[in-house]
Design a protein around this motif. Structure first.
Motif, PDB file in Angstrom:
ATOM      1  N   ASP A  68       0.863  -1.192   0.000  1.00 38.81           N
ATOM      2  CA  ASP A  68       0.000   0.000   0.000  1.00 38.81           C
ATOM      3  C   ASP A  68       0.896   1.237   0.000  1.00 38.81           C
ATOM      4  O   ASP A  68       1.052   1.922   1.009  1.00 38.81           O
ATOM      5  CB  ASP A  68      -0.922  -0.014   1.223  1.00 38.81           C
ATOM      6  CG  ASP A  68      -1.902   1.164   1.225  1.00 38.81           C
ATOM      7  OD1 ASP A  68      -1.932   1.926   0.229  1.00 38.81           O
ATOM      8  OD2 ASP A  68      -2.622   1.334   2.230  1.00 38.81           O
ATOM      9  N   HIS A 111      -6.550  -4.205   3.892  1.00 39.76           N
ATOM     10  CA  HIS A 111      -5.395  -4.387   3.017  1.00 39.76           C
ATOM     11  C   HIS A 111      -4.899  -5.834   3.089  1.00 39.76           C
ATOM     12  O   HIS A 111      -4.625  -6.452   2.050  1.00 39.76           O
ATOM     13  CB  HIS A 111      -4.276  -3.426   3.426  1.00 39.76           C
ATOM     14  CG  HIS A 111      -2.968  -3.707   2.751  1.00 39.76           C
ATOM     15  ND1 HIS A 111      -2.764  -3.494   1.402  1.00 39.76           N
ATOM     16  CD2 HIS A 111      -1.799  -4.219   3.240  1.00 39.76           C
ATOM     17  CE1 HIS A 111      -1.529  -3.850   1.090  1.00 39.76           C
ATOM     18  NE2 HIS A 111      -0.926  -4.281   2.181  1.00 39.76           N
ATOM     19  N   ARG A 148      -7.089  -8.162   1.145  1.00 38.25           N
ATOM     20  CA  ARG A 148      -6.838  -8.107  -0.303  1.00 38.25           C
ATOM     21  C   ARG A 148      -5.581  -8.892  -0.668  1.00 38.25           C
ATOM     22  O   ARG A 148      -5.562  -9.652  -1.643  1.00 38.25           O
ATOM     23  CB  ARG A 148      -6.697  -6.652  -0.755  1.00 38.25           C
ATOM     24  CG  ARG A 148      -7.992  -5.863  -0.757  1.00 38.25           C
ATOM     25  CD  ARG A 148      -7.833  -4.528  -1.470  1.00 38.25           C
ATOM     26  NE  ARG A 148      -6.918  -3.633  -0.765  1.00 38.25           N
ATOM     27  CZ  ARG A 148      -7.286  -2.788   0.193  1.00 38.25           C
ATOM     28  NH1 ARG A 148      -8.556  -2.730   0.575  1.00 38.25           N
ATOM     29  NH2 ARG A 148      -6.400  -2.000   0.770  1.00 38.25           N
TER      30      ARG A 148
END
Length: 402
Positions: free
Chosen positions: A54, A299, A302
């Motif tokens: 990220d 996150h 994912r």
């Protein structure tokens, strides 16, 4: 006396410490150096997929910290860690079923440093340390540097065998057991709940420290999350839990932590003062800001979803890639898949021919403290896309057949 004569009479410098020459480097990093060519599909590494970091959220966290509190972010910090980060980590640990206060945590420069601090605080030269068979390679290095006598505990597809553990503890009188019970490195296996309870019981009855390393536990693709060892009766006062942001946020931050009983935690803090004073202040504050402003759990979900697809791609191609009679496990999460070639195969001897076909794996032998199974190998499935994995397995088949 000439300069040449003076040089000839110079006394050699004292030798390196014996441990510096007795403990070898990491075979994994040696393989990565050899296979660094971009055309190589590398199943040898243990690196998270860089395309899934990220970057936006992490960059925003650093900007906020440096814009709002630059004097603090760029200054020395406390050895134990930044209060904001410790509070956030304690809250995450408590939410996952292990009640934890911020003062129970010590922030480290990666969980690898936590292992080194524990070895410094716990292990005298000659002490016996128990490890899994096979075991995380860098843990073997840490305990070897500490002068430990390293004894493997028999394992099966579910991890440490509790009956074998009890017998070895009674015979060897070890100081500690080091284990990665969830998505283990290198095997990917996970220890079931009933076996965790049994291991905790052995530690309580026999007087044994437990070090539970959990860098992969959040990367679950299927199944239910299992409690940490410290959650089980008898293990509360003798279990150290290691955590890390390396696999779920970014390894370059070098942020880990340990949760330990008070006396051992204080000893590790003193050892850390001697090692590096404290972990990077700006990195700690940025991680705390990221946890406050971003959704790390979303996150991780994912990332785990992508990793699960890549695991499936590797599982789909293994039967064609490996020789008939090979076996492998189906990990429920993590980053690694462990395979065994038929009897008579030597994964170390085969590697050079495989690398000539622009693909690589890690032979299993270096992960054993003793009695290595040379037919084993570790494959990391998270760095490549499913198409790249399929191509890599085709190359692996050609390399093994050659």
């Amino acid at each position: 006396m000439t300069v040449t004569e003076a040089a000839a009479r110079t006394t050699p410098v004292p030798p390196l410490a014996a441990r510096a020459t007795a403990v070898g480097g990491s075979p994994v990093r040696d393989i990565l150096a050899v296979t660094a060519r971009p055309e190589v599909i590398n199943f040898a590494g243990g690196l998270p997929a860089p395309g899934l970091f990220d970057r936006t959220g992490i960059a925003a966290a650093f900007r906020a910290v440096l814009d709002e509190t630059p004097e603090r972010a760029l200054q020395y910090s406390t050895t134990e860690g930044e209060p904001a980060l410790r509070a956030a980590l304690a809250a995450r640990t408590t939410a996952r079923g292990l009640a934890t206060g911020a003062d129970e945590l010590l922030v480290t420069t990666g969980s690898q440093q936590a292992l080194s601090l524990l070895a410094t605080a716990l292990v005298e030269p000659g002490d016996t340390v128990l490890v899994e068979a096979p075991c995380y390679l860098a843990a073997l290095q840490v305990f070897a540097f500490a002068g430990a006598r390293i004894v493997p505990v028999p394992c099966d597809p579910y991890g440490v065998d509790p009956e074998a553990l009890e017998a070895i503890v009674a015979r060897e009188r070890p100081k500690l057991l080091y284990t990665v019970p969830t998505f283990q490195n290198p095997t990917g296996r996970t220890m079931p709940a009933e076996r965790r309870a049994a291991v905790a019981g052995v530690a309580a009855r026999r007087g044994l420290w437990l070090i539970e390393d959990d860098p992969y536990g959040e990367l679950r693709f299927e199944g239910e999350r299992l409690p940490w060892l410290a959650s089980y009766p008898g293990a509360e006062d003798r279990t150290v839990l290691l955590g890390s942001f390396s696999k779920v946020m970014a390894p370059g931050l070098r942020l880990g932590w340990l949760r330990a009983p008070a006396a051992l935690r204080r000893a590790c803090a003193v050892a850390k003062q001697a090692a590096d004073l404290h972990t990077s202040t700006v990195n700690q504050l940025a991680a705390a800001r990221y946890l406050a402003d971003s959704d790390l759990d979303a996150h991780v979900a994912r990332v785990a979803g992508v990793y699960g697809e890549r695991r499936d791609a590797m599982l789909a191609g293994l039967a064609d890639a490996l020789p008939a009679g090979s076996t492998w496990d189906r990990p429920e999460g993590g980053m690694f898949l462990w395979a065994r070639l038929p009897d008579g195969y030597d994964a170390t001897a085969l590697l050079p021919a495989v690398v000539e076909h622009d693909v690589a794996y890690v032979p299993g032998a270096p992960f054993y403290a003793a009695d290595a199974d040379r037919a084993t190998l570790r494959l990391c499935f998270v760095t490549q896309t499913p198409d790249e994995i399929a191509e890599g397995l085709l190359r692996l088949r050609r390399g093994l057949n050659s």
